[in-house]
Scaffold this motif. Structure first.
Motif, PDB file in Angstrom:
ATOM      1  N   UNK A   9       0.807  -1.218   0.000  1.00  0.00           N
ATOM      2  CA  UNK A   9       0.000   0.000   0.000  1.00  0.00           C
ATOM      3  C   UNK A   9       0.842   1.270   0.000  1.00  0.00           C
ATOM      4  N   UNK A  64       2.424   4.302  -2.587  1.00  0.00           N
ATOM      5  CA  UNK A  64       2.461   4.847  -3.942  1.00  0.00           C
ATOM      6  C   UNK A  64       3.878   4.883  -4.502  1.00  0.00           C
ATOM      7  N   UNK A  95      -2.516  -1.035 -12.627  1.00  0.00           N
ATOM      8  CA  UNK A  95      -3.924  -1.352 -12.871  1.00  0.00           C
ATOM      9  C   UNK A  95      -4.875  -0.562 -11.976  1.00  0.00           C
ATOM     10  N   UNK A  96      -4.386  -0.042 -10.866  1.00  0.00           N
ATOM     11  CA  UNK A  96      -5.334   0.508  -9.884  1.00  0.00           C
ATOM     12  C   UNK A  96      -4.958   1.861  -9.299  1.00  0.00           C
ATOM     13  N   UNK A  97      -4.060   2.583  -9.953  1.00  0.00           N
ATOM     14  CA  UNK A  97      -3.755   3.917  -9.442  1.00  0.00           C
ATOM     15  C   UNK A  97      -2.628   3.963  -8.418  1.00  0.00           C
ATOM     16  N   UNK A  98      -1.731   2.977  -8.468  1.00  0.00           N
ATOM     17  CA  UNK A  98      -0.603   2.955  -7.530  1.00  0.00           C
ATOM     18  C   UNK A  98       0.514   3.897  -7.958  1.00  0.00           C
ATOM     19  N   UNK A 142       2.122   7.263  -9.714  1.00  0.00           N
ATOM     20  CA  UNK A 142       2.029   8.632 -10.211  1.00  0.00           C
ATOM     21  C   UNK A 142       3.228   8.831 -11.135  1.00  0.00           C
ATOM     22  N   UNK A 172      -4.103   8.496 -11.353  1.00  0.00           N
ATOM     23  CA  UNK A 172      -5.487   8.020 -11.404  1.00  0.00           C
ATOM     24  C   UNK A 172      -6.046   7.911 -10.002  1.00  0.00           C
TER      25      UNK A 172
END
Lengths: 488, 488
Positions: free
Chosen positions: B292, B294, B319-322, B324, B345
């Motif tokens: 968890x 970024x 796939x899930x916005x991890x 930037x 995202x």
């Protein structure tokens, strides 16, 4: 496509086309993926020049309402909610670390001018917002300045540069301009920033940490408030009267809250338009020195004085580095350039230079050099005189119109600047007024934008009188009066 | 004034004049307040065009070494220590709140390229720093793009705009370019920033607070490190090898330090020039998802590949916005424009847009529009191909020269980018080498700039091979070899 155009209107033709199309897209009359006529065709049909249509399309495209496919034409955009990225689809589970961000809605959602003008479906709205009058922007001369910098400096105008505070000749020019206002600036205490907003942000990042208290005028500049809230500062407001911040209250607040910064806009304050009087300026800096608190003086449009006596900048009274002074050419020249500056003395200056460097390295080298090429003291003074003459007439016009059409509204006539601040009759809410006003074709900034506790601003609204012609000012105030009557 | 000029040199004449004057000012041969010859006179005397002299003076003025008095001429500046503001005089007692700032020197003082080049007194130094080759900047075409934007958009190009993330057509152009690299970007997840530095700063301000841990490659980009230290983050380094960050170590570090962000430059990393291999990219994003955290992926010059296989961006695996993702046109086009972008995202995107707004409202409207006018995919690809061809030759030349003249030095041949990272023989310190190299007329970035614990970088140095001609590369490496021999 038949677009009704009024060739006698003061609204430029491209704006009329733009407004018509926007209205039809928002209302759904023009469906997503509808192909718009080619600019050349539409221009012929309407009997206008092609550049007029191109300008209208460019504006709508910049708002995302339409888009162009290369070699294929221009189309109405799909609605925002169905963006094409899979990451925007509802079934995505965002990572856990993003969940806190989703629900953190403690920030006020101010109504921005671009949002206000997008809401209206009136064909010819008069929006009393913005900064200076874009028709006054010295576009042609500035374009020439850019070309002459490119010719003169070549590659150098496109390299990094000025890591120690910005392009030095521009810093010298700024300090010369400030010297005429009694401020002892020089290139070594002047830092170029990306507009005054960045200057405020750098000071906050350097001097304050989350939870610290900041004293501000109540009401205050909405984007400064938004910044302070984003930085999780505790904002304590000092009430104002027609002589500016009530500095008499400040000592008690200093003792009670131990603020780490006092933020003030002493000249033609945004939003109230009032000036801090001389004795209060002296009292404020004495208090700041005694209680060891820095003052952040935001010089918004102090130069734009139409009558009354000039007061010295608080920075001009500063003997030992208590005041950090920030200014900008945005309001006088062109806000889209994003160039401002700050003046600070003492160790704090070098630290601000470091913060600037890690924030964005430097402000655009090309823009800095072009500004320096464009701005000479003589030219600045000429531009200033011309703006003052024009804006003074507009201030007089809006005062006359308000007295005539809105007799129940209270206000202090501003002695300069861009704004007039209206107090509505009891039980009239500017937020309730806004949608009706929009229907009538007039826009304003509701007072709640400028207060931490939004309800305190409910009976106020801010009008920018500088961006419209005398005729539009009168028409706009008439429309506001119609909206007021509909509210009752 | 007799200035020796070499008309056959690859060093431009204006730089020769500039270097001669700088040397004489720094060494004290030209005393403060000495009046310099008028540009016209000097140009005649030297047999060069007046613009050549003007360019040299402009550079020295931008460094503060000389200044001009209107109508009177150009003079050597007084030394910096005796600035004229009273606030800069030693007897001033700064306010108490400034005292902490004075002694806060926990920030490393990196040697910046502009400082390095100002130190040299060699008449024709070859400084292996900077970003892309300024001679490749599309100056003329960009100047035309600015003019055509001013003609097309008029006032609008100078207004505020794009508060929701920047000028939308530019965001669309960027997302098209990124699509060719497998990244799902669109205008609604793309934010324009003032260069990639601002993008990194916004992410830090939003996601991290003082004391939080950030994982970075060791070594890492010096201005990112400086930013992280300014934000009072705890920086934990992950060692690198010739396949990039040793991701195998990351899980242990995640468990031990609970970092709030992983910062990585997976392609042609600054300073080492290495790429993260494919399996490690997949491992890194899996770990980030599981723990968890970024990932901030800094795409520095990933496009500049000269050989070897392209790896997908980490963002392309997201796939899930991890992840930037941040990028910039600075390295390919012109760093002085200060325009970059980020792609994110999920809810984090809107919050970054808010932070951008309170930081500086928007990036220069004019620059954004001109960039969009200039950058088309075709043009970008053409520029890229040309740069790759040229920089590949220069990389080959520097490798050949290093092998020939510096046989005791170790390095991994970079497959792209701008930098080569040298490991010096044992007991040779790059900081000790630098002054000798400067005397010989060659400059580099010492390795200690890129480490938190500066001594870890002592045996390393970074060379930028992209900014010099093949001849200068060979001469520069020869000079470095001379300096090395003098050190022993």
């Amino acid at each position: 496509m038949r677009i009704p155009l009024d060739h006698d209107s003061t609204v430029p033709l491209y704006q009329q086309i733009e407004t018509y199309l926007r209205q039809n897209i928002i209302s759904g009359k023009l469906l997503p993926e509808t192909r718009l006529p080619a600019t050349r065709q539409l221009a012929e049909k309407l009997g206008v020049s092609r550049i007029t249509v191109t300008n209208a399309y460019a504006e709508l495209e910049s708002e995302g309402l339409i888009y162009s496919r290369e070699g294929s034409g221009t189309y109405v955009s799909p609605p925002v909610s169905s963006a094409t990225s899979p990451a925007h689809q509802a079934e995505i589970l965002w990572p856990l670390w993003q969940h806190g961000l989703e629900t953190d809605d403690d920030l006020p959602q101010h109504l921005r001018p671009d949002q206000i003008s997008q809401q209206t479906v009136h064909p010819n709205p008069i929006i009393f917002s913005g900064v200076g009058d874009p028709r006054q922007f010295p576009i042609k001369d500035f374009g020439k300045a850019i070309q002459s910098v490119i010719r003169r400096d070549g590659q150098t105008a496109f390299k990094y540069g000025g890591f120690d505070g910005g392009y030095r000749p521009l810093r010298r020019t700024i300090s010369h301009v400030l010297a005429t206002q009694g401020i002892q600036a020089n290139p070594d205490n002047t830092l170029i920033t990306a507009g005054s907003q960045q200057a405020i942000a750098l000071v906050c990042q350097l001097l304050l940490k989350p939870g610290d208290v900041i004293l501000v005028e109540k009401p205050s500049y909405n984007l400064a408030l938004e910044l302070f809230q984003t930085c999780h500062l505790n904002i304590v407001g000092v009430s104002m009267d027609e002589q500016g911040m009530q500095v008499e209250q400040v000592e008690t607040l200093l003792q009670q809250y131990h603020p780490k910064l006092i933020y003030t806009m002493p000249n033609f304050q945004n939003p109230t338009g009032v000036c801090l009087n001389g004795p209060r300026r002296r009292m404020l800096i004495q208090l700041a020195e005694r209680y060891n608190v820095p003052i952040l003086e935001d010089e918004f449009v102090g130069d734009l004085r139409y009558n009354g006596r000039v007061q010295p900048a608080i920075k001009a009274l500063d003997q030992n580095g208590t005041v950090i002074y920030i200014g900008t050419f945005s309001k006088m020249l062109m806000p889209g350039l994003r160039a401002g500056y700050l003046v600070a003395d003492g160790p704090v200056f070098d630290r601000l230079v470091s913060y600037k460097r890690v924030s964005d390295l430097t402000t655009s080298t090309l823009i800095q050099r072009a500004l320096d090429e464009y701005v000479t003291i003589g030219r600045y003074q000429t531009h200033l005189r011309r703006s003052c003459r024009r804006y003074r007439q507009r201030r007089d016009a809006i005062i006359t119109a308000i007295k005539q059409y809105l007799p129940t509204v209270h206000f202090n006539p501003p002695q300069g600047g861009l704004f007039i601040w209206l107090e509505l009759p009891e039980q009239v809410s500017s937020l309730a007024l806004l949608p009706l006003a929009m229907q009538e074709g007039v826009g304003f900034s509701p007072g709640s934008n400028f207060f931490i506790h939004r309800t305190e601003g409910e009976r106020y609204l801010r009008l920018n009188f500088a961006t419209h012609t005398l005729e539009d000012i009168e028409v706009g105030i008439q429309r506001l009066a119609v909206a007021m009557r509909r509210l009752h």
